[in-house]
Write an enzyme that holds these catalytic residues in place. Structure first.
Site, PDB file in Angstrom:
ATOM      1  N   PHE A  91      35.699  42.035  50.127  1.00 34.50           N
ATOM      2  CA  PHE A  91      36.877  42.898  50.034  1.00 34.50           C
ATOM      3  C   PHE A  91      38.059  42.146  50.616  1.00 34.50           C
ATOM      4  O   PHE A  91      38.070  41.798  51.793  1.00 34.50           O
ATOM      5  CB  PHE A  91      36.710  44.235  50.770  1.00 34.50           C
ATOM      6  CG  PHE A  91      37.944  45.092  50.613  1.00 34.50           C
ATOM      7  CD1 PHE A  91      38.101  45.902  49.499  1.00 34.50           C
ATOM      8  CD2 PHE A  91      38.992  45.034  51.537  1.00 34.50           C
ATOM      9  CE1 PHE A  91      39.256  46.649  49.312  1.00 34.50           C
ATOM     10  CE2 PHE A  91      40.149  45.778  51.351  1.00 34.50           C
ATOM     11  CZ  PHE A  91      40.282  46.587  50.237  1.00 34.50           C
ATOM     12  N   ASP A 137      39.188  35.310  56.034  1.00 37.82           N
ATOM     13  CA  ASP A 137      39.908  36.582  56.026  1.00 37.82           C
ATOM     14  C   ASP A 137      39.475  37.365  57.264  1.00 37.82           C
ATOM     15  O   ASP A 137      38.416  37.984  57.288  1.00 37.82           O
ATOM     16  CB  ASP A 137      39.592  37.356  54.739  1.00 37.82           C
ATOM     17  CG  ASP A 137      40.354  38.686  54.679  1.00 37.82           C
ATOM     18  OD1 ASP A 137      40.868  39.122  55.732  1.00 37.82           O
ATOM     19  OD2 ASP A 137      40.420  39.276  53.586  1.00 37.82           O
ATOM     20  N   LYS A 181      46.443  44.127  59.668  1.00 38.66           N
ATOM     21  CA  LYS A 181      45.959  45.349  60.326  1.00 38.66           C
ATOM     22  C   LYS A 181      46.412  45.459  61.792  1.00 38.66           C
ATOM     23  O   LYS A 181      47.549  45.816  62.032  1.00 38.66           O
ATOM     24  CB  LYS A 181      44.441  45.467  60.163  1.00 38.66           C
ATOM     25  CG  LYS A 181      44.064  45.714  58.687  1.00 38.66           C
ATOM     26  CD  LYS A 181      42.705  46.302  58.481  1.00 38.66           C
ATOM     27  CE  LYS A 181      42.561  46.860  57.070  1.00 38.66           C
ATOM     28  NZ  LYS A 181      41.680  46.096  56.195  1.00 38.66           N
TER      29      LYS A 181
HETATM   30  C1  LIG Z   1      42.048  45.749  54.812  1.00 39.89           C
HETATM   31  C2  LIG Z   1      41.654  44.410  54.368  1.00 39.89           C
HETATM   32  C3  LIG Z   1      42.456  43.677  53.472  1.00 39.89           C
HETATM   33  C4  LIG Z   1      43.678  44.248  52.805  1.00 39.89           C
HETATM   34  O1  LIG Z   1      44.650  44.675  53.710  1.00 39.89           O
HETATM   35  P1  LIG Z   1      45.804  45.673  53.196  1.00 39.89           P
HETATM   36  O2  LIG Z   1      46.758  45.725  54.343  1.00 39.89           O
HETATM   37  O3  LIG Z   1      45.133  46.989  52.935  1.00 39.89           O
HETATM   38  O4  LIG Z   1      46.389  45.089  51.971  1.00 39.89           O
HETATM   39  C5  LIG Z   1      42.070  42.392  53.153  1.00 39.89           C
HETATM   40  N1  LIG Z   1      40.946  41.857  53.680  1.00 39.89           N
HETATM   41  C6  LIG Z   1      40.144  42.533  54.533  1.00 39.89           C
HETATM   42  C7  LIG Z   1      38.931  41.874  55.077  1.00 39.89           C
HETATM   43  C8  LIG Z   1      40.460  43.831  54.888  1.00 39.89           C
HETATM   44  O5  LIG Z   1      39.654  44.517  55.689  1.00 39.89           O
END
Ligand SMILES: *Cc1c(COP(=O)(O)O)cnc(C)c1O
Length: 411
Positions: free
Chosen positions: A151, A236, A265
């Site tokens: 994700f 990520d 985040k």
């Molecule tokens: C939440 C998340 C994203 C995307 O972040 P947004 O601010 O919602 O665009 C990308 N990678 C990971 C691992 C995430 O948990």
């Protein structure tokens, strides 16, 4: 007559708001029907005044706890001074933001963006540019390797390499140039690498997939393979980063450093969308004026908020607390729910409780937990994710364990 008199009676407010949302909003989420109006630390309150312990932390954007007073003060102070200049001009918050972020993470360059998905998109662009300019890959031949169950956000290029049918179905045509390997399989990574491979993009722990922890040594091996084959390792850490797993970055658990690290985040403690791509000189160094940008990226309000969000994370020992309370919570859940769960797994305060498939799905347990004052969200039908703010205290952890033990013993 005060404005409060014009509102519907208290007990009808939630249902009125839910009805309006259902009528006017796109139905792209399926939330629990709790309507929140206030938050402080680990707690949130709904419009009926009921208090809950937040075990989602807005998907780990609120690691520092709801409405952290020092971040709030930084936000309001900066909002009254200067909010947005665009990058056509400099602002006095960007340089100290870079400086503090680099000092904390050991990075050499920063690209500030807003959402997580934008940070991912930015890194993909940078990796392709790097492949052509530095590695010498022929034009338009660059490949990026990703993992099954990933994700990384919701934009078109990012869902192009999603393996989740709901995320992809009906949204084609997709961006080419991606290869998918099984998560945690270093052998598959090695076989997938070609002279055209620009990067390997991976989550240190897969959050949305249900807190999937790769085999020990996988990231170390991935790091070695990337180095050996001149491939950028993109971690990520948008969800795993900033203390969630009991370390500042989850890469520390295997003692590695990525070429590009994505954070978002909790970079703002939940006050404002702030994300960033971190790298060494070579990777982000390929970007030249006009090749990438964002109107809001690096704005002074975002920078001031992020600076304080990072500062409280460190000064208030939230990372250490995440490790300690995570151990306590994991141990407590294993002891009291181990017999009714298929698995309880996690690192730091990134925890998942997976139910046996014959328990009828996790949703009804999330509803039961809600009735006990705990807000949780299911992922993938049978898994409950447990990720409270990193400011949680020992007695709150123990109370949580009791609520889980009781809720999981129903029906
Ligand atoms: C939440 C998340 C994203 C995307 O972040 P947004 O601010 O919602 O665009 C990308 N990678 C990971 C691992 C995430 O948990």
């Amino acid at each position: 007559m005060s404005s409060a008199d014009l509102l519907p009676p208290r007990h009808d407010l939630a249902s009125a708001l839910l009805a309006t949302e259902a009528r006017l909003g796109a139905h792209n989420y399926k939330p629990l029907d709790v309507v929140l109006t206030r938050g402080l630390g680990v707690w949130v309150w709904d419009v009926d005044g009921t208090r809950y312990l937040d075990c989602l932390s807005a998907y780990s954007a609120v690691n520092q706890g709801h409405c952290h007073p020092r971040i709030l003060a930084a936000l309001t102070e900066q909002a009254g001074r200067l909010t947005l200049t665009s990058r056509a001009f400099h602002n006095d918050q960007l340089a100290p933001f870079y400086e503090e972020l680099c000092a904390l993470t050991g990075s050499h360059k920063v690209l500030p963006m807003n959402s997580g998905a934008e940070a991912v998109e930015s890194a993909l662009k940078v990796a392709r540019k790097w492949a052509y300019q530095v590695k010498g890959v022929a034009a338009d031949e660059a490949e990026i390797i990703v993992c099954d169950g990933n994700f990384h956000g919701r934009t078109l290029s990012v869902i192009s390499f999603s393996t989740d049918d709901a995320s992809r179905h009906g949204f084609g045509p997709f961006t080419p140039g991606f290869k998918v390997i099984p998560y945690g399989d270093a052998g598959a990574l090695e076989r997938a690498i070609t002279p055209n491979t620009a990067a390997f993009l991976v989550e240190p722990i897969q959050g949305e997939a249900g807190v999937v922890i790769p085999p020990a040594g996988f990231l170390r091996r991935a790091r070695d393979l990337c180095t050996q084959h001149d491939v950028l390792l993109i971690l990520d850490e948008i969800q795993t980063g900033l203390g969630r797993t009991g370390a500042l970055l989850a890469e520390e658990h295997e003692g590695i450093e990525a070429d590009l690290t994505l954070i978002g985040k909790a970079l703002s403690g939940g006050f404002y969308p702030v994300s960033a791509v971190l790298s060494h000189e070579a990777a982000l160094g390929v970007l030249k004026p006009g090749e990438h940008g964002s109107t809001f990226g690096g704005n002074p309000l975002a920078c001031a908020v992020a600076r304080m969000a990072l500062r409280v994370l460190v000064e208030e020992d939230m990372i250490g607390n995440s490790a300690r309370m995570g151990d306590r919570l994991l141990r407590g859940l294993r002891e009291s729910c181990g017999d009714v769960a298929r698995e309880v797994r996690g690192r730091g305060l990134m925890i998942a409780l997976e139910l046996e498939p014959d328990r009828g799905g996790a949703r009804r347990f999330c509803e039961a937990l809600r009735r006990r004052g705990v807000l949780c969200k299911e992922t993938h039908t049978h898994t409950i994710r447990i990720a409270p703010p990193l400011v949680i205290e020992a007695d709150q952890v123990d109370w949580l364990v009791e609520q889980f033990a009781a809720a999981l013993r129903m029906g």
